[in-house]
Design an enzyme around this catalytic site. Sequence first.
Site, PDB file in Angstrom:
ATOM      1  N   CYS A   2      34.363  18.275 -34.627  1.00  9.13           N
ATOM      2  CA  CYS A   2      34.595  19.535 -34.057  1.00  9.13           C
ATOM      3  C   CYS A   2      34.402  20.470 -35.032  1.00  9.13           C
ATOM      4  O   CYS A   2      34.895  20.336 -36.319  1.00  9.13           O
ATOM      5  CB  CYS A   2      36.214  19.600 -33.707  1.00  9.13           C
ATOM      6  SG  CYS A   2      36.586  18.296 -32.171  1.00  9.13           S
ATOM      7  N   ARG A  27      28.829  18.994 -36.260  1.00  9.21           N
ATOM      8  CA  ARG A  27      30.264  18.417 -36.312  1.00  9.21           C
ATOM      9  C   ARG A  27      30.528  17.867 -35.024  1.00  9.21           C
ATOM     10  O   ARG A  27      31.636  17.086 -34.858  1.00  9.21           O
ATOM     11  CB  ARG A  27      31.234  19.505 -36.651  1.00  9.21           C
ATOM     12  CG  ARG A  27      30.965  19.945 -37.784  1.00  9.21           C
ATOM     13  CD  ARG A  27      31.986  20.945 -38.443  1.00  9.21           C
ATOM     14  NE  ARG A  27      33.356  20.470 -38.629  1.00  9.21           N
ATOM     15  CZ  ARG A  27      33.742  20.188 -39.717  1.00  9.21           C
ATOM     16  NH1 ARG A  27      32.946  20.102 -41.004  1.00  9.21           N
ATOM     17  NH2 ARG A  27      34.807  19.369 -39.970  1.00  9.21           N
ATOM     18  N   TRP A  73      33.839  17.232 -30.527  1.00  8.75           N
ATOM     19  CA  TRP A  73      33.354  15.867 -30.737  1.00  8.75           C
ATOM     20  C   TRP A  73      34.541  14.998 -29.924  1.00  8.75           C
ATOM     21  O   TRP A  73      35.736  15.033 -30.433  1.00  8.75           O
ATOM     22  CB  TRP A  73      33.146  15.540 -32.112  1.00  8.75           C
ATOM     23  CG  TRP A  73      32.805  14.051 -31.859  1.00  8.75           C
ATOM     24  CD1 TRP A  73      31.298  13.485 -31.988  1.00  8.75           C
ATOM     25  CD2 TRP A  73      33.387  12.763 -32.144  1.00  8.75           C
ATOM     26  NE1 TRP A  73      31.192  12.183 -32.162  1.00  8.75           N
ATOM     27  CE2 TRP A  73      32.318  11.519 -32.210  1.00  8.75           C
ATOM     28  CE3 TRP A  73      34.703  12.525 -32.590  1.00  8.75           C
ATOM     29  CZ2 TRP A  73      32.675  10.414 -32.446  1.00  8.75           C
ATOM     30  CZ3 TRP A  73      35.046  11.053 -32.859  1.00  8.75           C
ATOM     31  CH2 TRP A  73      34.272  10.100 -32.708  1.00  8.75           C
ATOM     32  N   ASN A  99      40.635  20.906 -34.769  1.00  8.09           N
ATOM     33  CA  ASN A  99      39.926  19.757 -35.182  1.00  8.09           C
ATOM     34  C   ASN A  99      40.679  18.844 -35.823  1.00  8.09           C
ATOM     35  O   ASN A  99      41.402  19.131 -36.722  1.00  8.09           O
ATOM     36  CB  ASN A  99      38.844  20.342 -36.176  1.00  8.09           C
ATOM     37  CG  ASN A  99      38.156  19.257 -37.039  1.00  8.09           C
ATOM     38  OD1 ASN A  99      37.968  18.167 -36.417  1.00  8.09           O
ATOM     39  ND2 ASN A  99      37.749  19.549 -38.230  1.00  8.09           N
ATOM     40  N   GLY A 100      40.754  17.666 -35.220  1.00  8.39           N
ATOM     41  CA  GLY A 100      41.588  16.571 -35.722  1.00  8.39           C
ATOM     42  C   GLY A 100      42.123  15.725 -34.456  1.00  8.39           C
ATOM     43  O   GLY A 100      41.871  15.949 -33.397  1.00  8.39           O
ATOM     44  N   GLU A 487      20.034   0.995 -44.541  1.00  2.00           N
ATOM     45  CA  GLU A 487      19.809   2.429 -44.288  1.00  2.00           C
ATOM     46  C   GLU A 487      18.646   2.464 -43.547  1.00  2.00           C
ATOM     47  O   GLU A 487      18.909   3.365 -42.521  1.00  2.00           O
ATOM     48  CB  GLU A 487      19.759   3.051 -45.812  1.00  2.00           C
ATOM     49  CG  GLU A 487      19.410   4.473 -45.705  1.00  2.00           C
ATOM     50  CD  GLU A 487      20.740   5.371 -45.027  1.00  2.00           C
ATOM     51  OE1 GLU A 487      21.510   4.740 -44.709  1.00  2.00           O
ATOM     52  OE2 GLU A 487      20.562   6.437 -44.673  1.00  2.00           O
ATOM     53  N   LYS A 491      19.168   4.290 -39.921  1.00  7.47           N
ATOM     54  CA  LYS A 491      18.340   5.370 -39.436  1.00  7.47           C
ATOM     55  C   LYS A 491      17.840   5.454 -38.148  1.00  7.47           C
ATOM     56  O   LYS A 491      17.834   6.391 -37.290  1.00  7.47           O
ATOM     57  CB  LYS A 491      17.313   6.017 -40.481  1.00  7.47           C
ATOM     58  CG  LYS A 491      17.859   6.602 -41.765  1.00  7.47           C
ATOM     59  CD  LYS A 491      18.236   7.946 -41.677  1.00  7.47           C
ATOM     60  CE  LYS A 491      19.588   8.033 -41.553  1.00  7.47           C
ATOM     61  NZ  LYS A 491      20.599   7.808 -42.533  1.00  7.47           N
ATOM     62  N   GLU A 494      20.544   5.432 -35.272  1.00  9.10           N
ATOM     63  CA  GLU A 494      21.207   6.557 -35.285  1.00  9.10           C
ATOM     64  C   GLU A 494      20.444   7.646 -34.333  1.00  9.10           C
ATOM     65  O   GLU A 494      21.113   8.264 -33.428  1.00  9.10           O
ATOM     66  CB  GLU A 494      21.448   7.311 -36.558  1.00  9.10           C
ATOM     67  CG  GLU A 494      22.684   6.986 -37.184  1.00  9.10           C
ATOM     68  CD  GLU A 494      22.705   7.609 -38.771  1.00  9.10           C
ATOM     69  OE1 GLU A 494      23.812   8.181 -38.968  1.00  9.10           O
ATOM     70  OE2 GLU A 494      21.684   7.401 -39.343  1.00  9.10           O
ATOM     71  N   HIS A 510      19.336 -17.728 -41.977  1.00  2.21           N
ATOM     72  CA  HIS A 510      20.736 -18.205 -41.518  1.00  2.21           C
ATOM     73  C   HIS A 510      20.947 -17.610 -40.030  1.00  2.21           C
ATOM     74  O   HIS A 510      22.252 -17.273 -39.709  1.00  2.21           O
ATOM     75  CB  HIS A 510      21.587 -17.921 -42.319  1.00  2.21           C
ATOM     76  CG  HIS A 510      21.497 -18.473 -43.560  1.00  2.21           C
ATOM     77  ND1 HIS A 510      21.619 -19.875 -43.668  1.00  2.21           N
ATOM     78  CD2 HIS A 510      20.945 -18.091 -44.780  1.00  2.21           C
ATOM     79  CE1 HIS A 510      21.267 -20.313 -44.979  1.00  2.21           C
ATOM     80  NE2 HIS A 510      20.783 -19.169 -45.532  1.00  2.21           N
ATOM     81  N   LYS A 609      28.467  14.639 -37.729  1.00  5.09           N
ATOM     82  CA  LYS A 609      27.947  14.534 -39.171  1.00  5.09           C
ATOM     83  C   LYS A 609      29.141  14.176 -39.894  1.00  5.09           C
ATOM     84  O   LYS A 609      29.253  13.612 -40.992  1.00  5.09           O
ATOM     85  CB  LYS A 609      27.222  15.624 -39.637  1.00  5.09           C
ATOM     86  CG  LYS A 609      26.634  15.785 -41.078  1.00  5.09           C
ATOM     87  CD  LYS A 609      25.262  16.241 -41.267  1.00  5.09           C
ATOM     88  CE  LYS A 609      24.823  15.967 -42.468  1.00  5.09           C
ATOM     89  NZ  LYS A 609      24.383  14.680 -42.607  1.00  5.09           N
TER      90      LYS A 609
HETATM   91  C1  G6P Z   1      28.910   9.958 -40.309  1.00  2.00           C
HETATM   92  C2  G6P Z   1      27.493  10.379 -40.607  1.00  2.00           C
HETATM   93  C3  G6P Z   1      26.719   9.928 -41.440  1.00  2.00           C
HETATM   94  C4  G6P Z   1      27.223   9.747 -42.716  1.00  2.00           C
HETATM   95  C5  G6P Z   1      28.674   9.169 -42.419  1.00  2.00           C
HETATM   96  C6  G6P Z   1      29.911   9.400 -44.036  1.00  2.00           C
HETATM   97  O1  G6P Z   1      28.726   8.793 -39.759  1.00  2.00           O
HETATM   98  O2  G6P Z   1      26.694  10.597 -39.169  1.00  2.00           O
HETATM   99  O3  G6P Z   1      25.375  10.289 -41.843  1.00  2.00           O
HETATM  100  O4  G6P Z   1      26.808   8.748 -43.800  1.00  2.00           O
HETATM  101  O5  G6P Z   1      29.578  10.044 -41.648  1.00  2.00           O
HETATM  102  O6  G6P Z   1      29.881  10.545 -44.216  1.00  2.00           O
HETATM  103  P1  G6P Z   1      30.316  11.194 -45.264  1.00  2.00           P
HETATM  104  O7  G6P Z   1      30.129  12.713 -45.275  1.00  2.00           O
HETATM  105  O8  G6P Z   1      31.407  10.904 -46.181  1.00  2.00           O
HETATM  106  O9  G6P Z   1      28.933  10.928 -46.566  1.00  2.00           O
END
Ligand code: G6P
Length: 614
Positions: A2, A27, A73, A99-100, A487, A491, A494, A510, A609
């Site tokens: 949010c 957000r 969100w 937000n929260g 990673e 990606k 996501e 395994h 994010k």
């Molecule tokens: C969310 C984002 C990710 C990020 C993660 C941790 O899931 O979509 O891209 O890696 O949060 O966020 P931070 O701000 O703590 O790195």
Amino acid sequence: MCGIVAYIGPKQAYNFLIQGLKRLEYRGYDSAGIALLDGDMKVYKEHGKVQDLIDTIGEQNIEGTRGIGHTRWATHGEPNQKNAHPHLSGSGDLAVIHNGIIENYASLKEVLSLRGHVFNSDTDSEVLIHLIEEICANEKCSLFEAVRLALSEVVGAYAIVILSKNDPDLLIGARKGSPLVVGIGNSPGEYYMASDATPIVEYTRKVTYLDDGEIALVSNGELTIKTIDNIQKTPYIQNLSITLEAIEKGGYDHFMLKEIYEQPKSIHDSFRGRIDSNLLKIEMRSLNEFENKIKNLRRIIIIGCGTSWHAGLVAEYLFEDFARIPVEVEYASEFRYRNPILYPDDLIIAISQSGETADTLAALELAKKSGATIFGVCNVVGSSIPRMTDAGAYTHAGPEIGVASTKAFTAQVTVLAILALGFAQRRGTISDSKLRAMLQEIERIPSKVEKVLKSCEQNVLEIAEKYCDTPNFLYLGRGYNFPVALEGALKLKEISYIHAEGYPAAEMKHGPIALIDTEMPVVVIATQNDIYEKVLSNIQEVKARKGRIIAIVTEGDSKVKDLAEHTIEIPETEDALVPLLTTIPLQLLSYHIAVMRGCNVDQPRNLAKSVTVE
Ligand code: G6P
């Protein structure tokens, strides 16, 4: 999680609110809404993105010099119009954006319902504004006092802003656990509030970040900050250093692509002024301040979430290799509820792009109580984590707007590499020649990243075309490339919604090997290092089952080329720095696949994010 914006001042608020919401859309983008005061309280909200709200508003002329806005969100209540913020009090005189999460909203709602309050949404946020109105009526107190009393009853996390029809010269913001920044405008009596500084930077550079438990009150053109216990605070006004260009797309189709291409610069900015390979110097304030602690460290615990957790895994190899300190890497969300055993001579490193991730913050609070030293590696200057740590290092990647993290990851790895080397130097666990070689190589990384970006784009596009309709992907790597495999898979998941798994290459036998057939693309990161031959055997195992191999290899490699369907070359580098290069083609691969699948790259479904709720 949010985004919130608010304005009070002499100008029309609408453009700022809408533009600000667009900037904060990373957000959350389940719904958007605004409330403006123009004699009356006018509320406009829509399910979906800010653009949907704009389309709904259409040609209407929206007036008002006080306003609040929200991009959601969803947590409590489906993402729909009814649950979109702002929410109104029973009388409709008060509006809130939040937000929260108000954790005790259900019990508060029950009590308020018994007192006749009728709710129009399923959200926790609506309960809060009803509670405030109820307190106002019962206590016959000011709105500020009612907000203060209501917040003392609330359990959970919040950043809120409240607008009142009956007090049009009043704007009240408060925070606990979710960020809120107040901008001091250039005209008298002009103030902005937002979840981060990006909506504000265009209008003013003067800002103050609220601390947890603080309430900002703008009344008749004056800003006052008080704690929830009614103690007045002197606002610490600082100048924003981010630029407008840094938060715009600059000609790229997506922020993610821009951010991928920014990496030569962002990596350079992460080590600039911190290392000198001629003088064998690693200069970071925290390294000097904590020199004794570093020498006697018993253990490092790294905490993070998502991509930051992956950077933590790379750091585990770095600190153990160079500084010879045992390292544990923990998901913040697990660590905080696990009753972990901590010692005062532990060092806890929290890695976070946003500096606001709720689980990471909570894990740090827990660790702090144990007396351990708390260190932050964050990107957003002034965010919550750097403000609660004993020391830290900013990553200086610049604003990252694409929800999928790219340049923040490579900046984190760069800073963590420098830290590990700095620790090693102070502990005497690295020779001068090795340190020189590492520092020289770090200095060469930006140009090598540049080279990867130039050389692999075409190849990546061809691979993306071929596999963009595949339902599954496997990513394999060993050593420093194991976190890169994780990673790379993250990606792809996501942003393209393709199921992808990252595995240590040797673990494949395994379980995941059962998935391999003629349709399964397997991305193997097989750069030249001590375990190259072992990875080669893993590739053979995939090949034997007719899996389709896409390999990331070191320039000049021929052995993997003979086995793989596709190879992408990266320049030779120190093994410990290889994630900075091998990650790049994987970022591009997921980007292009997502674009070909018609996915919203910068705002993938269900994600946000900055995850400021548990
Ligand atoms: C969310 C984002 C990710 C990020 C993660 C941790 O899931 O979509 O891209 O890696 O949060 O966020 P931070 O701000 O703590 O790195």
